[in-house]
Design an enzyme around this catalytic site. Structure first.
Site, PDB file in Angstrom:
ATOM      1  N   ALA A 144       0.811  -1.218   0.000  1.00 26.90           N
ATOM      2  CA  ALA A 144       0.000   0.000   0.000  1.00 26.90           C
ATOM      3  C   ALA A 144       0.846   1.270   0.000  1.00 26.90           C
ATOM      4  O   ALA A 144       0.324   2.369   0.163  1.00 26.90           O
ATOM      5  CB  ALA A 144      -0.920   0.003   1.222  1.00 26.90           C
ATOM      6  N   ASP A 251      -4.795  -9.768  13.021  1.00 24.53           N
ATOM      7  CA  ASP A 251      -6.141  -9.200  12.895  1.00 24.53           C
ATOM      8  C   ASP A 251      -7.140 -10.177  12.297  1.00 24.53           C
ATOM      9  O   ASP A 251      -8.324  -9.872  12.165  1.00 24.53           O
ATOM     10  CB  ASP A 251      -6.106  -7.921  12.061  1.00 24.53           C
ATOM     11  CG  ASP A 251      -5.643  -8.147  10.623  1.00 24.53           C
ATOM     12  OD1 ASP A 251      -5.071  -9.218  10.333  1.00 24.53           O
ATOM     13  OD2 ASP A 251      -5.841  -7.237   9.790  1.00 24.53           O
ATOM     14  N   GLY A 252      -6.666 -11.370  11.907  1.00 24.18           N
ATOM     15  CA  GLY A 252      -7.549 -12.347  11.298  1.00 24.18           C
ATOM     16  C   GLY A 252      -7.713 -12.168   9.805  1.00 24.18           C
ATOM     17  O   GLY A 252      -8.414 -12.952   9.159  1.00 24.18           O
ATOM     18  N   HIS A 254      -4.713 -10.645   7.739  1.00 26.19           N
ATOM     19  CA  HIS A 254      -3.390 -10.706   7.126  1.00 26.19           C
ATOM     20  C   HIS A 254      -2.781 -12.103   7.109  1.00 26.19           C
ATOM     21  O   HIS A 254      -2.059 -12.452   6.165  1.00 26.19           O
ATOM     22  CB  HIS A 254      -2.427  -9.758   7.850  1.00 26.19           C
ATOM     23  CG  HIS A 254      -2.571  -8.320   7.466  1.00 26.19           C
ATOM     24  ND1 HIS A 254      -3.602  -7.534   7.915  1.00 26.19           N
ATOM     25  CD2 HIS A 254      -1.801  -7.531   6.669  1.00 26.19           C
ATOM     26  CE1 HIS A 254      -3.471  -6.315   7.409  1.00 26.19           C
ATOM     27  NE2 HIS A 254      -2.394  -6.287   6.653  1.00 26.19           N
ATOM     28  N   ASP A 277      -0.511  -2.605  12.747  1.00 23.75           N
ATOM     29  CA  ASP A 277      -0.424  -2.005  11.409  1.00 23.75           C
ATOM     30  C   ASP A 277      -1.731  -1.291  11.054  1.00 23.75           C
ATOM     31  O   ASP A 277      -2.144  -1.252   9.892  1.00 23.75           O
ATOM     32  CB  ASP A 277      -0.085  -3.063  10.353  1.00 23.75           C
ATOM     33  CG  ASP A 277       0.468  -2.445   9.059  1.00 23.75           C
ATOM     34  OD1 ASP A 277       0.885  -1.271   9.100  1.00 23.75           O
ATOM     35  OD2 ASP A 277       0.457  -3.129   8.016  1.00 23.75           O
ATOM     36  N   ALA A 311      -4.441  -3.046   2.701  1.00 30.32           N
ATOM     37  CA  ALA A 311      -3.856  -1.744   3.055  1.00 30.32           C
ATOM     38  C   ALA A 311      -3.892  -1.543   4.566  1.00 30.32           C
ATOM     39  O   ALA A 311      -4.711  -0.792   5.093  1.00 30.32           O
ATOM     40  CB  ALA A 311      -4.602  -0.625   2.346  1.00 30.32           C
TER      41      ALA A 311
END
Length: 387
Positions: A144, A251-252, A254, A277, A311
């Site tokens: 990104a 985060d589930g 990535h 992130d 992103a």
């Protein structure tokens, strides 16, 4: 202040039932309090006690790689940017922040550093450093990031930016396959942690970078070649080098839970660092946002560019840690260490924060058995409480 009957996460990564004493901004031993030594603020509140029966007491979390939240991005460099970010992070159990830059213009980077140097951590999470993610990356794995401002590694530019920041850049990210990267590592390794990031490096190139002094990998698995049986790449090189720590986004979105579990097994519980992130949409509703000047579309927990590239995340570090435990079945002790002790050690602030110990700043989170935050303290000051 006395916190009684808590289930305390100690520096040896073991939970113990004990009390916690706070005098002014710092944790103190019980014997110190019993001798009658206390700060002026304690004298005003000397009878304050908190019964934390049934609650975990853990160090405040430390996020060493995130970009923003609640509509703000660190690179906005507005007067209230860091303050707004710090308030949200503290309420979310993250008491120390090391936000990341993006691949933006030199002048924009200079302004970001000036704003950071001028910032006074009066409320919310404390600004403990900067993660310089870009512009020394690979265009092929830019993710990104914007290709417009990608540069070759430049020690003079780094030193200029670090000076402008007040020498608080803790991490600088590079693609080691780029021209001049190895020389850059040798030049700056004694004043900043060098991290491999946004790279096409193979195993040999990454291994060479680690030999020269790089000691960190940015968001492992993302924006780098995959780990395969004939081409282990950056990931394999990092596994083989015991001095290297790796970032993990739980985060589930990535990384698959099985890969998260495998990573903890490969690297152990001392070399994995949980990061969020997160970008500016963290804490907000679905919709259209920006990251590094590019449009980002958020739906649920997923944020993508127009071409579908992931992103950043929209999940804060506490929620990432919680997800690692509840959804990915990482041991609670390992997940907490990866969000507190490990990042503190990696960026050189473990003498001040990262554990509940005598003399350290009283950054503390009380949470129930469901990992729901019940109270947050930053430098001994109550930021949030349901108690």
């Amino acid at each position: 202040m006395l916190i009684k009957n808590a289930i305390v996460f100690d520096p040896d990564k073991v939970f113990r039932n004990r009390e916690i004493n706070i005098s002014g901004e710092k944790f103190v031993e019980s014997s110190f309090m019993n001798l009658g030594f206390s700060s002026d603020s304690d004298k005003k509140h000397e009878k304050r006690q908190i019964d934390a029966t049934g609650l975990y007491a853990i160090p405040g979390l430390i996020d060493i790689h995130f970009h923003g939240c609640m509509g703000d991005d660190f690179c906005d460099a507005n007067d209230d940017t860091i303050k707004n970010i710090a308030k949200y992070e503290a309420r979310s159990g993250i008491t120390s922040i090391c936000p990341a830059t993006m691949t933006i213009s030199k002048d924009e980077l200079r302004e970001v550093m000036r704003k950071a140097a001028a910032y006074k951590s009066e409320e919310g999470a404390k600004l403990v450093g900067i993660n310089m993610e870009g512009p020394f990356i690979s265009e092929a794995k830019k993710g990104a990031q914007s290709s417009k401002y990608i540069l070759k590694c430049d020690a003079k530019l780094f030193d200029e930016l670090n000076d402008l920041s007040g020498n608080i850049i803790k991490l600088v990210d590079i693609a080691p396959e780029n021209d001049g990267a190895m020389e850059f590592i040798k030049e700056v390794k004694d004043r900043v942690k060098v991290s491999i990031a946004h790279t096409t490096a193979d195993y040999d190139t990454a291994s060479k970078a680690f030999e020269e002094g790089a000691s960190h990998v940015t968001h492992l698995y993302n924006a780098m070649p995959p780990f395969t049986h004939r081409a282990p790449g950056v990931i394999g090189a990092a596994v083989d080098n015991d001095t290297v720590c790796v970032e993990l986004i739980c985060d589930g979105i990535h990384i698959h839970p099985a890969v998260v579990r495998a990573t903890f097994k490969m690297f152990g519980n001392e070399r994995v660092i949980l990061i969020s992130d997160s970008m500016r949409a963290c804490g907000l509703e679905d919709g259209e946002y920006t990251l590094g000047g590019q449009k980002v579309f958020v739906t649920g927990r997923k944020a993508v560019l127009e071409d579908g590239t992931i992103a950043g995340s929209v999940t804060n570090l506490f929620e990432c840690m919680k997800r690692a435990v509840q959804d990915m079945h990482i041991r609670l002790e390992d997940a907490i260490a990866a969000a507190t002790i490990n990042p503190a050690r990696q960026i050189g602030i473990f003498d001040k924060v990262g554990s509940i110990e005598d003399g350290k700043y009283a950054d503390l989170v009380l949470m129930d058995k469901s990992l729901h935050i019940k109270a947050v303290y930053v430098h001994g000051k109550e930021i949030y409480s349901e108690l």
